[in-house]
Design a protein around this motif. Sequence first.
Motif, short mmCIF file in Angstrom:
data_model
loop_
_atom_site.label_atom_id
_atom_site.label_comp_id
_atom_site.label_asym_id
_atom_site.label_seq_id
_atom_site.Cartn_x
_atom_site.Cartn_y
_atom_site.Cartn_z
N THR A 18 -65.52 46.45 48.70
CA THR A 18 -66.78 46.66 49.41
C THR A 18 -67.82 47.34 48.55
O THR A 18 -68.99 47.36 48.89
N GLY A 19 -67.43 47.96 47.46
CA GLY A 19 -68.38 48.36 46.45
C GLY A 19 -69.03 49.70 46.57
O GLY A 19 -69.82 49.92 47.44
N ALA A 20 -68.71 50.57 45.64
CA ALA A 20 -69.41 51.85 45.56
C ALA A 20 -69.37 52.36 44.15
O ALA A 20 -68.32 52.57 43.60
N VAL A 21 -70.53 52.52 43.54
CA VAL A 21 -70.59 53.14 42.23
C VAL A 21 -70.53 54.64 42.44
O VAL A 21 -71.32 55.19 43.17
N LEU A 22 -69.60 55.30 41.78
CA LEU A 22 -69.39 56.71 42.01
C LEU A 22 -69.92 57.54 40.86
O LEU A 22 -69.94 57.12 39.73
N GLY A 23 -70.33 58.78 41.18
CA GLY A 23 -70.75 59.71 40.14
C GLY A 23 -72.24 59.69 39.89
O GLY A 23 -72.97 58.88 40.44
N GLU A 39 -59.51 38.82 58.75
CA GLU A 39 -60.40 37.84 59.36
C GLU A 39 -60.24 36.48 58.71
O GLU A 39 -59.93 36.35 57.53
N GLU A 40 -60.49 35.43 59.50
CA GLU A 40 -60.39 34.08 58.99
C GLU A 40 -61.45 33.84 57.91
O GLU A 40 -62.60 34.23 58.05
N ILE A 41 -61.05 33.22 56.82
CA ILE A 41 -61.98 32.92 55.74
C ILE A 41 -62.72 31.62 56.07
O ILE A 41 -62.12 30.61 56.35
N GLN A 42 -64.04 31.67 56.04
CA GLN A 42 -64.84 30.53 56.42
C GLN A 42 -65.24 29.64 55.24
O GLN A 42 -65.60 28.48 55.44
N LEU A 43 -65.19 30.17 54.04
CA LEU A 43 -65.66 29.39 52.89
C LEU A 43 -64.52 28.96 51.98
O LEU A 43 -64.75 28.51 50.86
N LYS A 44 -63.28 29.06 52.47
CA LYS A 44 -62.13 28.83 51.59
C LYS A 44 -62.11 27.42 50.99
O LYS A 44 -61.61 27.23 49.88
N GLY A 97 -77.90 35.29 48.72
CA GLY A 97 -78.15 36.07 49.92
C GLY A 97 -77.51 37.45 49.91
O GLY A 97 -77.78 38.26 50.80
N LEU A 98 -76.64 37.73 48.94
CA LEU A 98 -76.06 39.06 48.82
C LEU A 98 -77.10 40.00 48.19
O LEU A 98 -78.21 39.58 47.88
N THR A 99 -76.75 41.24 47.98
CA THR A 99 -77.73 42.23 47.54
C THR A 99 -77.21 43.11 46.41
O THR A 99 -76.03 43.09 46.09
N PHE A 100 -78.13 43.90 45.87
CA PHE A 100 -77.77 45.02 45.00
C PHE A 100 -77.76 46.25 45.90
O PHE A 100 -78.80 46.73 46.32
N HIS A 101 -76.58 46.72 46.20
CA HIS A 101 -76.41 47.74 47.21
C HIS A 101 -76.30 49.16 46.66
O HIS A 101 -76.41 50.12 47.41
N ARG A 102 -76.10 49.28 45.34
CA ARG A 102 -76.04 50.61 44.72
C ARG A 102 -76.86 50.59 43.43
O ARG A 102 -76.61 49.77 42.55
N GLU A 115 -69.25 42.37 51.88
CA GLU A 115 -68.86 43.02 53.13
C GLU A 115 -69.87 42.72 54.23
O GLU A 115 -71.08 42.80 54.05
N GLY A 116 -69.36 42.36 55.41
CA GLY A 116 -70.22 42.11 56.55
C GLY A 116 -70.83 40.72 56.57
O GLY A 116 -71.70 40.43 57.39
N THR A 117 -70.39 39.82 55.67
CA THR A 117 -70.90 38.45 55.66
C THR A 117 -69.74 37.50 55.90
O THR A 117 -68.57 37.88 55.94
N ASP A 118 -70.06 36.21 56.02
CA ASP A 118 -69.00 35.23 56.22
C ASP A 118 -68.23 34.96 54.92
O ASP A 118 -67.28 34.19 54.89
N LYS A 119 -68.64 35.65 53.85
CA LYS A 119 -67.95 35.51 52.57
C LYS A 119 -66.94 36.63 52.33
O LYS A 119 -66.23 36.63 51.33
N GLU A 120 -66.92 37.59 53.25
CA GLU A 120 -66.08 38.76 53.07
C GLU A 120 -64.62 38.35 52.90
O GLU A 120 -64.07 37.56 53.65
N GLY A 121 -63.98 38.91 51.90
CA GLY A 121 -62.57 38.65 51.68
C GLY A 121 -62.28 37.41 50.87
O GLY A 121 -61.13 37.09 50.61
#
Length: 220
Positions: A18-23, A39-44, A97-102, A115-121
């Motif tokens: 899910t992604g977190a740059v630390l420090g 959860e079921e994978i939708q893009l498999k 459609g994803l982002t730069f979250h950190r 995380e939180g998209t239909d691509k999760e996992g």
Amino acid sequence: MKKRIVKVTALILAVLMTGAVLGGCNGGNAETSSTASTEEIQLKDKYEYVELDENKVYFADIDIKDYGKIIVKLDQKSAPISCANFVALANMGFYDGLTFHRIMEGFMMQGGNAEGTDKEGIAQTIKGEFSANGVDNPLLHTRGAISMARTSLSMDSATSQFFIVHKTSPHLDGQYACFGYVTDGMDVVDKICTEAEPTDDNGTIEKDKQPVINSIRIRT
């Protein structure tokens, strides 16, 4: 003509990235955190083999909404697994459609968190291509480097998240898999990093302020 082949298969991971740059900016790590999901994978059905021609040079055009384009030259000679994984995900539209979250000015900007998209996992953990993991990868985390994020739990835990180095960060050398460098668009990186308003020391960006990846397109 030799080709490197990496099989990209759909997995429901027990641990999702899910992604977190630390420090802090001067001593941060490029780690991902983890959550569990079944959860079921939708893009498999979109995963497939990806073949990288050793005789070609691959470029990634990262188009970021409201900012512009960052062009990255991939170095498959030094990090073949990381490059093939990145190309496979880009080619299936995973990053669109994803982002730069950190984002941490003076350190890096990290994206590719599903995380939180239909691509999760939907991802495959890959071998960490760096010296601490027994891989001879000479690429350094200088300004403009692109590298794979991972968890602190395993050196082979990278999936889809990557980061672009804003300012040279030698403490990452040998610990993370650098797989290329920005050849054009560092002004975009500078603008994103300097304008970012993180909510904590880890560079967390509020969801509605995260720069959006319109697309990542691969070309030779």
